[in-house]
Write a protein that holds these residues in place. Sequence first.
Motif, short mmCIF file in Angstrom:
data_model
loop_
_atom_site.label_atom_id
_atom_site.label_comp_id
_atom_site.label_asym_id
_atom_site.label_seq_id
_atom_site.Cartn_x
_atom_site.Cartn_y
_atom_site.Cartn_z
N TRP A 47 0.87 -1.18 0.00
CA TRP A 47 0.00 0.00 0.00
C TRP A 47 0.91 1.23 0.00
N TRP A 75 0.27 4.18 2.31
CA TRP A 75 0.22 3.94 3.76
C TRP A 75 1.63 4.01 4.30
N ASP A 76 1.92 5.01 5.12
CA ASP A 76 3.29 5.17 5.62
C ASP A 76 3.38 5.00 7.14
N HIS A 77 2.43 4.24 7.72
CA HIS A 77 2.46 3.95 9.14
C HIS A 77 2.64 2.44 9.34
N GLY A 92 -0.68 -3.17 7.77
CA GLY A 92 -1.41 -2.16 7.03
C GLY A 92 -2.54 -1.55 7.82
N GLN A 93 -3.29 -0.67 7.16
CA GLN A 93 -4.41 -0.02 7.84
C GLN A 93 -5.60 -0.96 8.00
N CYS A 99 -10.49 -1.37 10.12
CA CYS A 99 -9.69 -0.22 9.72
C CYS A 99 -9.21 0.55 10.95
N VAL A 144 -6.42 5.13 1.64
CA VAL A 144 -5.91 5.33 3.00
C VAL A 144 -6.86 6.28 3.71
N HIS A 197 -2.10 3.11 14.15
CA HIS A 197 -1.57 1.95 13.43
C HIS A 197 -1.19 0.85 14.41
#
Length: 360
Positions: free
Chosen positions: A66, A69-71, A87-88, A108, A124, A130
């Motif tokens: 993803w 998605w940077d968390h 992931g989220q 989510c 996202v 997260h």
Amino acid sequence: MSINARLRGSVRLPGGHALVNGFAFESRGTDSRRALLRNGHELEVYDLDEVFAGERAPGAVFPLPWPGWDHGVHSVSPDGTFAVFSGQRAVRAVGAGGETLWEYRHACWGPEIGHPHSGDEQEVCRGLEHGSCRVSDDGRLVWAHIVTEPEKDHWEERWVVLDALDGRELAALPLDSMAAGSHHLSHPDGVHMGLCIGMGQDGILLYWARWDGTELTGWNLNETMDRILMDVHAGHEGFLTAEHYGADLRLHALDGAVLAERPAEPTEPVEPADDEDPHSWNYFCGFVDAGIVIGSTVDPDEDEENNRHWILDAHTLEIRGTVAYPQGPAGAEVRPLGDGTWLTYDAGTETLNRWTLQPR
């Protein structure tokens, strides 16, 4: 007393700041120390020993499932053949060629109750919350912190154990948390796993658990603790924590019993005045080896010249001295590697430095 540091090696490594001020470092016992660094839409995996020996190319590269998605805190298998991404809305295992090996779907992490999704897996949702995941040291399990579908406008978070081969859920432990984020810490005994959940101003939750192949046994250390899980070492009986706001470091037995404690020391020869903010321990600290802990105190006025790195006895947390670097202060953050060395990072030159204590 000053203790001189000796430079063991330097390497330019863009993004390497996440090693000393984040969760990009992944250690497996005494033989594997790796950097998991995001570069664009890819996760690059570096063996730190090889990097300092002159190997500049990553040992493995995995496409991010993803890219938007940077968390989340991700993990890579011991043999480097697959990565597991937090992931989220899912935990996903990805092979070296980028193929999806399996996916474990969950609710989510986005904070809105009942918010719709467009069906696009790359969507996202808003929010920074997260979870995290960790492949066990034998490569057979994946531990993951996830969130379930809300019931009566209330989320339930869980700590799940998955089969690393196919993502099948083996066990789950309900958690009394509302996470902003989390990270795992694998115990070198190969049996126990730690989970630290940050809830912002609401504090920190800390758990240990073990899976014996049949039963998941977990215990929390949250009745009297508001502490960040920092480090554990194969040659030591305890684990290290930092108080939520950096007031002290503590060494604990696995059941949480306090073995030693070290309040934050002033970086000046005199104590701060009553109207001054206290000094505090920086969050990233740990075992240089089985006998030595390194940690840093942060100046309350954010004067980097007054930040200090401290060498502590790993059994008593008694201060042995402050670290003296050849070129002056090395920044606030430090990442011990457990093998007698530690890392600092020069953001200006994107240089990762590896240090050891100067022999007397």
